[in-house]
Write a protein that holds these residues in place. Structure first.
Motif, short mmCIF file in Angstrom:
data_model
loop_
_atom_site.label_atom_id
_atom_site.label_comp_id
_atom_site.label_asym_id
_atom_site.label_seq_id
_atom_site.Cartn_x
_atom_site.Cartn_y
_atom_site.Cartn_z
N ARG A 62 12.63 19.09 59.89
CA ARG A 62 11.90 18.44 58.78
C ARG A 62 10.36 18.69 58.88
O ARG A 62 9.94 18.57 57.67
N ARG A 63 9.76 19.41 59.66
CA ARG A 63 8.56 19.61 59.75
C ARG A 63 8.14 20.89 58.84
O ARG A 63 8.70 22.11 58.96
N ASP A 64 7.31 20.58 57.99
CA ASP A 64 6.93 21.84 56.84
C ASP A 64 5.49 21.49 57.17
O ASP A 64 4.85 20.86 57.45
N GLN A 65 4.74 22.90 56.59
CA GLN A 65 3.59 23.09 56.40
C GLN A 65 2.70 21.82 55.63
O GLN A 65 3.11 21.95 54.23
N VAL A 73 12.18 29.23 65.91
CA VAL A 73 10.81 28.96 65.44
C VAL A 73 10.55 29.78 64.20
O VAL A 73 9.93 29.46 63.06
N ARG A 74 10.95 31.15 64.13
CA ARG A 74 10.64 31.97 62.99
C ARG A 74 11.47 31.37 61.72
O ARG A 74 10.80 31.38 60.79
N VAL A 131 9.16 30.26 58.30
CA VAL A 131 9.65 30.78 57.15
C VAL A 131 10.05 29.83 55.86
O VAL A 131 9.51 29.84 54.97
N LEU A 132 10.81 28.77 56.33
CA LEU A 132 11.36 27.85 55.69
C LEU A 132 10.19 26.65 55.41
O LEU A 132 10.01 26.15 54.31
N LEU A 150 10.97 36.63 53.29
CA LEU A 150 12.31 36.59 53.06
C LEU A 150 12.80 37.85 52.65
O LEU A 150 13.86 38.39 52.67
N LYS A 151 11.84 38.82 52.05
CA LYS A 151 12.30 40.31 51.58
C LYS A 151 12.39 41.09 53.21
O LYS A 151 13.00 42.24 52.83
#
Length: 180
Positions: free
Chosen positions: A46-49, A80-81, A85-86, A98-99
């Motif tokens: 659930r951790r987002d920036q 972790v990667r 990204v998410l 994502l590209k």
């Protein structure tokens, strides 16, 4: 005190064969207690920036959270990667990540840092340009406001040129140049 705690530990290996990692693991279990892997993984996923949070802080927190999830050592870097990204806040950076076909953790970190630095530097450059333009405009306006109207009137206006001293367009008279 530590000696009493250490003496209370039970090990599967004899004392002569024990490693430092085994002893540290016992102390961690003693100090932290049992970990609920499901809950720890939920918190991690659930951790987002957060808004205003820089990438370094976000990445450090992700690294701390993943330690309590008990993922296998081979999976940690890809997990972790994926979380980076998410969870990254900047949608342009997220799209660029994502590209990437074979995105590694190191490449992900480099791209996120580069994007954050470029955004910060661009912001500084834009603010400096705006300040310079507004400073020139206010200096030009304030200089002409101080001049008597008679000096600007008449045929002198038609002889306006870009001044090599101040960079503004005005009649080529020394008293009209703001660089004077």
């Amino acid at each position: 005190m530590m000696r009493k705690i250490f003496n209370g530990f039970t090990f599967e290996t004899p004392a002569a064969e024990r490693t430092v990692q085994q002893v540290i693991a016992k102390f961690d279990t003693f100090a932290i207690g049992q970990i609920n892997k499901t809950y720890e993984r939920y918190v991690f996923s659930r951790r987002d920036q957060k808004e205003g949070e820089n990438f370094e802080s976000f990445h450090a927190d992700i690294r701390t959270l993943v330690k309590t999830c008990n993922y296998c050592n081979g999976c940690v870097s890809s997990i972790v990667r994926d979380r980076l990204v998410l969870g990254i806040r900047d949608s342009n950076t997220q799209q660029a990540l994502l590209k990437e076909r074979d995105l590694t953790l190191d490449t992900c970190i480099d791209m996120c840092k580069a994007a954050e630095n470029a955004a910060a530097q661009g912001k500084i450059l834009r603010s400096e340009t705006i300040c310079k333009v507004s400073d020139k405009a206010s200096a030009k306006k304030s200089h002409y406001d101080k001049l008597p109207k008679a000096k600007l009137a008449g045929s002198a206006r038609s002889k306006s040129m870009v001044c090599k001293f101040c960079g503004f367009t005005h009649v080529m008279k020394k008293e009209l140049c703001p660089a004077d």
